[in-house]
Design an enzyme around this catalytic site. Structure first.
Site, short mmCIF file in Angstrom:
data_model
loop_
_atom_site.label_atom_id
_atom_site.label_comp_id
_atom_site.label_asym_id
_atom_site.label_seq_id
_atom_site.Cartn_x
_atom_site.Cartn_y
_atom_site.Cartn_z
N ARG A 101 0.83 -1.08 0.16
CA ARG A 101 -0.07 0.03 0.10
C ARG A 101 0.76 1.47 0.08
NH1 ARG A 101 -5.54 -0.73 2.28
NH2 ARG A 101 -5.41 1.38 2.99
N PRO A 107 -4.05 -2.71 -3.58
CA PRO A 107 -5.45 -2.42 -2.92
C PRO A 107 -5.36 -3.35 -1.65
CG PRO A 107 -6.13 -3.24 -4.79
CD PRO A 107 -4.61 -3.03 -5.11
N LYS A 108 -4.47 -3.44 -0.90
CA LYS A 108 -4.19 -4.60 0.17
C LYS A 108 -4.97 -4.23 1.47
CE LYS A 108 0.01 -6.41 -2.03
NZ LYS A 108 1.40 -6.92 -2.02
N VAL A 109 -5.62 -5.32 1.97
CA VAL A 109 -6.09 -5.30 3.34
C VAL A 109 -5.79 -6.63 4.10
CG1 VAL A 109 -7.78 -3.44 2.80
CG2 VAL A 109 -8.58 -5.81 2.70
#
Length: 239
Positions: A101, A107-109
């Site tokens: 990120r 778009p990492k979570v």
């Protein structure tokens, strides 16, 4: 790459990671074109409403160690070049999430993806918290896939939206960026029958891009490196 916070113990290492024995389960499926248009930013263009659901088991990554990742990539066209827009990514490694990120625009979570063999099937799952949001299954190594075809599938350029607010809440950065996979060695590749189920979750809305038809599936094992991301479109200058 610099993970400078906190100063005395950075969140991620200052290395360009090399991935060894990275294992993919890819399922390409057809979805609702209107649902895609709602989430894919301009000037990216959608030719066919195709999404690639992927689960990637990173067996050996320099600087990070093993971790697993899952997500959705939408097939798009930008300036005449075909590629993928990275819509969503879920990881079980905080260091890899933070670096993706902060340094790039992935778009990492955080999530709980898994990839494993089970009773003749390759199984990829994704849990968000305690709830299942995706289950993918593919016949385990049913048919060999041409390695050049497999390489072409995983090395298309990828596009991401990078948005950074300023201290007053206004936009400081809003760019479309591009990256690609380099130094690829495909060690094995297979295809076979596959299924994909997506489950509704308000904080992990993969099912907002519903599965209408499974188009193809692949199981790929490879070594590779990720090239640094570069901006290709500045929305603030456009505005």
């Amino acid at each position: 790459m610099l993970g400078i916070t906190p100063l005395s113990a950075p969140a991620f290492p200052a290395v360009q990671p090399r991935f060894f024995d990275r294992e993919y389960l890819n399922i390409v499926y057809r979805t609702d074109p209107e649902a895609l248009r709602a989430v894919v930013p301009q000037p990216l263009r959608i030719d066919e409403p195709l999404v690639r659901f992927e689960v990637m088991k990173m067996n050996d990554v320099t600087g990070y160690g093993p971790y697993t990742e899952a997500g959705q990539a939408v097939q798009v066209v930008f300036d005449g070049e075909r590629g993928e827009y990275l819509h969503a990514m879920y990881l079980d490694s905080f260091a890899a999430t933070a670096s993706g990120r902060e340094v790039s625009a992935y778009p990492k979570v955080m999530g709980s993806p898994k990839l494993y063999a089970d009773n003749g099937a390759l199984v990829g799952t994704l849990d968000y918290g305690t709830l299942r949001v995706a289950t993918a299954t593919m016949g385990y190594k049913h048919h060999e896939l041409d390695r050049r075809t497999a390489e072409a599938e995983i090395t298309v350029p990828t596009f991401m939206l990078k948005t950074i607010p300023d201290y007053d809440g206004s936009l400081r950065v809003q760019e479309l960026v591009r990256t690609e996979i380099t130094d690829v060695v495909v060690k094995a590749a297979y295809t076979g029958p596959a299924r994909l189920q997506l489950f509704q979750h308000v904080l992990a809305p993969l099912a907002d891009l519903p599965v209408l038809e499974v188009v193809s599936a692949s199981h790929v094992i490879t070594d590779l490196t990720l090239a640094p991301a570069k901006p290709v479109h500045n929305y603030l200058e456009e505005a």
